[in-house]
Write a protein that holds these residues in place. Structure first.
Motif, PDB file in Angstrom:
ATOM      1  N   ARG A  15       0.839  -1.207   0.000  1.00 41.54           N
ATOM      2  CA  ARG A  15       0.000   0.000   0.000  1.00 41.54           C
ATOM      3  C   ARG A  15       0.874   1.258   0.000  1.00 41.54           C
ATOM      4  NH1 ARG A  15      -5.027   1.240   0.094  1.00 41.54           N
ATOM      5  NH2 ARG A  15      -5.730   3.222   0.934  1.00 41.54           N
ATOM      6  N   MET A  16       1.957   1.225   0.731  1.00 39.14           N
ATOM      7  CA  MET A  16       2.859   2.378   0.727  1.00 39.14           C
ATOM      8  C   MET A  16       3.467   2.577  -0.657  1.00 39.14           C
ATOM      9  SD  MET A  16       4.871   2.470   4.340  1.00 39.14           S
ATOM     10  CE  MET A  16       4.022   2.412   5.908  1.00 39.14           C
ATOM     11  N   PHE A  17       3.861   1.470  -1.309  1.00 35.12           N
ATOM     12  CA  PHE A  17       4.413   1.583  -2.666  1.00 35.12           C
ATOM     13  C   PHE A  17       3.353   2.134  -3.627  1.00 35.12           C
ATOM     14  CE2 PHE A  17       4.578  -0.511  -6.852  1.00 35.12           C
ATOM     15  CZ  PHE A  17       5.634   0.209  -7.387  1.00 35.12           C
ATOM     16  N   ILE A  20       3.225   5.791  -3.170  1.00 37.38           N
ATOM     17  CA  ILE A  20       4.428   6.424  -3.729  1.00 37.38           C
ATOM     18  C   ILE A  20       4.301   6.546  -5.245  1.00 37.38           C
ATOM     19  CG2 ILE A  20       6.906   6.086  -4.152  1.00 37.38           C
ATOM     20  CD1 ILE A  20       7.015   4.688  -1.390  1.00 37.38           C
ATOM     21  N   ALA A  21       3.913   5.444  -5.896  1.00 38.10           N
ATOM     22  CA  ALA A  21       3.791   5.441  -7.353  1.00 38.10           C
ATOM     23  C   ALA A  21       2.671   6.368  -7.818  1.00 38.10           C
ATOM     24  CB  ALA A  21       3.547   4.017  -7.842  1.00 38.10           C
ATOM     25  N   LYS A  22       1.578   6.395  -7.063  1.00 34.64           N
ATOM     26  CA  LYS A  22       0.444   7.243  -7.433  1.00 34.64           C
ATOM     27  C   LYS A  22       0.819   8.717  -7.320  1.00 34.64           C
ATOM     28  CE  LYS A  22      -4.419   8.020  -6.241  1.00 34.64           C
ATOM     29  NZ  LYS A  22      -5.520   7.654  -5.318  1.00 34.64           N
ATOM     30  N   GLU A  23       1.551   9.081  -6.263  1.00 34.74           N
ATOM     31  CA  GLU A  23       1.934  10.476  -6.042  1.00 34.74           C
ATOM     32  C   GLU A  23       3.196  10.870  -6.816  1.00 34.74           C
ATOM     33  OE1 GLU A  23       0.334  12.818  -4.372  1.00 34.74           O
ATOM     34  OE2 GLU A  23      -1.309  11.438  -3.916  1.00 34.74           O
ATOM     35  N   ALA A  29       3.833  11.152  -0.892  1.00 38.69           N
ATOM     36  CA  ALA A  29       3.218   9.935  -0.366  1.00 38.69           C
ATOM     37  C   ALA A  29       3.239   9.934   1.153  1.00 38.69           C
ATOM     38  CB  ALA A  29       3.934   8.706  -0.909  1.00 38.69           C
ATOM     39  N   ALA A  30       4.343  10.378   1.729  1.00 47.40           N
ATOM     40  CA  ALA A  30       4.453  10.431   3.194  1.00 47.40           C
ATOM     41  C   ALA A  30       3.388  11.361   3.770  1.00 47.40           C
ATOM     42  CB  ALA A  30       5.857  10.889   3.594  1.00 47.40           C
ATOM     43  N   LYS A  31       3.165  12.508   3.122  1.00 48.37           N
ATOM     44  CA  LYS A  31       2.142  13.449   3.595  1.00 48.37           C
ATOM     45  C   LYS A  31       0.740  12.821   3.507  1.00 48.37           C
ATOM     46  CE  LYS A  31       4.619  17.739   2.529  1.00 48.37           C
ATOM     47  NZ  LYS A  31       4.640  18.976   1.719  1.00 48.37           N
ATOM     48  N   ARG A  32       0.445  12.146   2.411  1.00 42.28           N
ATOM     49  CA  ARG A  32      -0.865  11.499   2.256  1.00 42.28           C
ATOM     50  C   ARG A  32      -1.078  10.414   3.299  1.00 42.28           C
ATOM     51  NH1 ARG A  32      -3.551  11.446  -2.663  1.00 42.28           N
ATOM     52  NH2 ARG A  32      -5.022  10.115  -1.505  1.00 42.28           N
ATOM     53  N   LEU A  33      -0.027   9.694   3.625  1.00 46.59           N
ATOM     54  CA  LEU A  33      -0.123   8.590   4.580  1.00 46.59           C
ATOM     55  C   LEU A  33       0.000   9.059   6.029  1.00 46.59           C
ATOM     56  CD1 LEU A  33       2.078   6.040   2.610  1.00 46.59           C
ATOM     57  CD2 LEU A  33      -0.392   5.848   2.998  1.00 46.59           C
ATOM     58  N   PRO A  38      11.369   9.342   5.986  1.00 48.06           N
ATOM     59  CA  PRO A  38      12.257   8.189   6.152  1.00 48.06           C
ATOM     60  C   PRO A  38      11.506   6.874   6.322  1.00 48.06           C
ATOM     61  CG  PRO A  38      13.050  10.030   7.466  1.00 48.06           C
ATOM     62  CD  PRO A  38      11.700  10.420   6.951  1.00 48.06           C
ATOM     63  N   SER A  39      10.347   6.920   6.998  1.00 45.46           N
ATOM     64  CA  SER A  39       9.568   5.688   7.186  1.00 45.46           C
ATOM     65  C   SER A  39       9.069   5.158   5.846  1.00 45.46           C
ATOM     66  CB  SER A  39       8.381   5.965   8.108  1.00 45.46           C
ATOM     67  OG  SER A  39       8.817   6.316   9.395  1.00 45.46           O
ATOM     68  N   VAL A  40       8.591   6.045   5.006  1.00 46.08           N
ATOM     69  CA  VAL A  40       8.074   5.618   3.704  1.00 46.08           C
ATOM     70  C   VAL A  40       9.223   5.136   2.820  1.00 46.08           C
ATOM     71  CG1 VAL A  40       6.867   6.389   1.625  1.00 46.08           C
ATOM     72  CG2 VAL A  40       6.104   7.168   3.874  1.00 46.08           C
ATOM     73  N   SER A  41      10.361   5.828   2.866  1.00 45.34           N
ATOM     74  CA  SER A  41      11.533   5.421   2.085  1.00 45.34           C
ATOM     75  C   SER A  41      12.023   4.047   2.527  1.00 45.34           C
ATOM     76  CB  SER A  41      12.635   6.461   2.238  1.00 45.34           C
ATOM     77  OG  SER A  41      13.755   6.114   1.452  1.00 45.34           O
ATOM     78  N   ASN A  42      12.039   3.811   3.845  1.00 51.53           N
ATOM     79  CA  ASN A  42      12.441   2.494   4.366  1.00 51.53           C
ATOM     80  C   ASN A  42      11.470   1.404   3.943  1.00 51.53           C
ATOM     81  OD1 ASN A  42      14.720   3.523   5.627  1.00 51.53           O
ATOM     82  ND2 ASN A  42      13.672   3.843   7.593  1.00 51.53           N
ATOM     83  N   ALA A  43      10.181   1.733   3.906  1.00 54.57           N
ATOM     84  CA  ALA A  43       9.179   0.751   3.499  1.00 54.57           C
ATOM     85  C   ALA A  43       9.411   0.341   2.045  1.00 54.57           C
ATOM     86  CB  ALA A  43       7.774   1.331   3.677  1.00 54.57           C
ATOM     87  N   LEU A  44       9.726   1.322   1.182  1.00 51.18           N
ATOM     88  CA  LEU A  44      10.002   1.016  -0.223  1.00 51.18           C
ATOM     89  C   LEU A  44      11.209   0.093  -0.341  1.00 51.18           C
ATOM     90  CD1 LEU A  44       9.569   1.390  -3.255  1.00 51.18           C
ATOM     91  CD2 LEU A  44      10.894   3.511  -3.102  1.00 51.18           C
ATOM     92  N   GLN A  45      12.243   0.375   0.417  1.00 47.22           N
ATOM     93  CA  GLN A  45      13.437  -0.465   0.378  1.00 47.22           C
ATOM     94  C   GLN A  45      13.133  -1.884   0.855  1.00 47.22           C
ATOM     95  OE1 GLN A  45      16.591   1.517   2.551  1.00 47.22           O
ATOM     96  NE2 GLN A  45      16.348   3.423   1.378  1.00 47.22           N
TER      97      GLN A  45
END
Length: 310
Positions: A15-17, A20-23, A29-33, A38-45
């Motif tokens: 869902r985080m990805f 990210i792709a949608k935004e 994406a971090a603002k929407r979520l 850093p949390s969103v970037s770590n989730a993608l990794q």
């Protein structure tokens, strides 16, 4: 490996990805979520490590999905759109009207207005169950007055004083005879020509049930001094008239096919038009169920929108 991947797939990371792709931006994406960047970037990794492939080409000035990332985004979009639709369906189901509309109705009542009210109500409230019972007008009114019924479609000479009566339309009647009757084919007659003819009557019309318009119409025209047949069923009254046993009053709308075939002939009375009003009669509003109140409102809505149907 495929089964292991499906079992270990982290839907939160997906869902985080998807966001990210949608935004097209980790920051947006971090603002929407409502999460930190850093949390969103770590989730993608973590997702890229889990899937063992790169999903996004990214640097400080450029954002682009990889070919694999774009395909996974398309799949995620379908998945989460479906999830949103399921959520809407569940929410709609919670608001959906349930219950029953039970109504009494006179037999052989032809009415585009009632048909449309039922069609529209069912379209709006598909889970509500309809149940009908055939009664004569006298019985319908009595059942509602006694609290044993709540809604009824009946013929009345005038609105009732103690019950809500909504006039729907006027039903036209004619005096009919069968093909074997000497008056068959005659165009215009006066009442005195018919008053000595043998008469086929509704049984309720011989029992003083003044609310039944067949009785009102018969008494008003002074027909039926000699009764040759009677029945509580409109079909049986019709059968006796067709058989030539006598003349009788029937609703015009239910006899068109009989007239076309030549089984019945409408006797046009020059000095006495026949008709009665059809009403929706119901118990006090506070005694109606939610479904019944909404059905009455649907009928009133159609009457307001299409006065010509009345």
């Amino acid at each position: 490996m495929d089964s292991l991947l499906q079992a270990d797939l982290n839907w939160n990371l997906l869902r985080m990805f998807y966001m990210i792709a949608k935004e097209q931006s980790i920051t947006r994406a971090a603002k929407r979520l409502g999460l930190s960047q850093p949390s969103v970037s770590n989730a993608l990794q973590k997702l890229e490590a889990q899937l063992d492939c790169q999903l996004v080409f990214r640097d400080s000035r450029h954002f682009e999905l990889t070919t694999r990332g774009d395909k996974i985004f398309q799949e995620c979009r379908d998945i989460f759109h479906s999830a949103e639709r399921i959520s809407l369906l569940v929410r709609d189901a919670e608001d959906e009207e349930r219950g029953q509309v039970r109504y009494q109705i006179i037999s052989n009542l032809v009415s585009p207005l009632i048909d449309e009210a039922m069609r529209l109500f069912h379209q709006r409230h598909p889970s509500v169950i309809f149940q009908s019972e055939i009664q004569n007008s006298q019985s319908i009114v009595r059942l509602i007055q006694q609290g044993r019924a709540t809604l009824g479609f009946c013929l009345l000479a005038k609105p009732l004083v103690n019950l809500r009566s909504i006039r729907l339309f006027r039903e036209e009647f004619r005096v009919f005879c069968g093909a074997e009757h000497p008056l068959f084919g005659q165009e215009e007659l006066e009442l005195r020509d018919l008053q000595r003819e043998p008469f086929i009557s509704f049984a309720c019309a011989t029992e003083g049930m003044g609310l039944e318009p067949m009785s009102v119409l018969r008494e008003g025209t002074r027909l039926g001094n000699r009764i040759n047949g009677l029945s509580t069923s409109i079909e049986e009254v019709r059968r006796m008239i067709v058989a030539g046993m006598g003349i009788g009053i029937l609703p015009l709308a239910t006899t068109k096919e009989d007239i076309r075939r030549g089984d019945l002939w409408p006797l046009k009375i020059t000095d006495e038009p026949l008709g009665a009003d059809v009403y929706l009669v119901h118990a006090p509003t506070e005694k109606l169920s939610s479904s019944e109140r909404k059905f009455v409102q649907t009928v009133e809505e159609l009457l307001a929108l299409y006065p010509d149907m009345a």
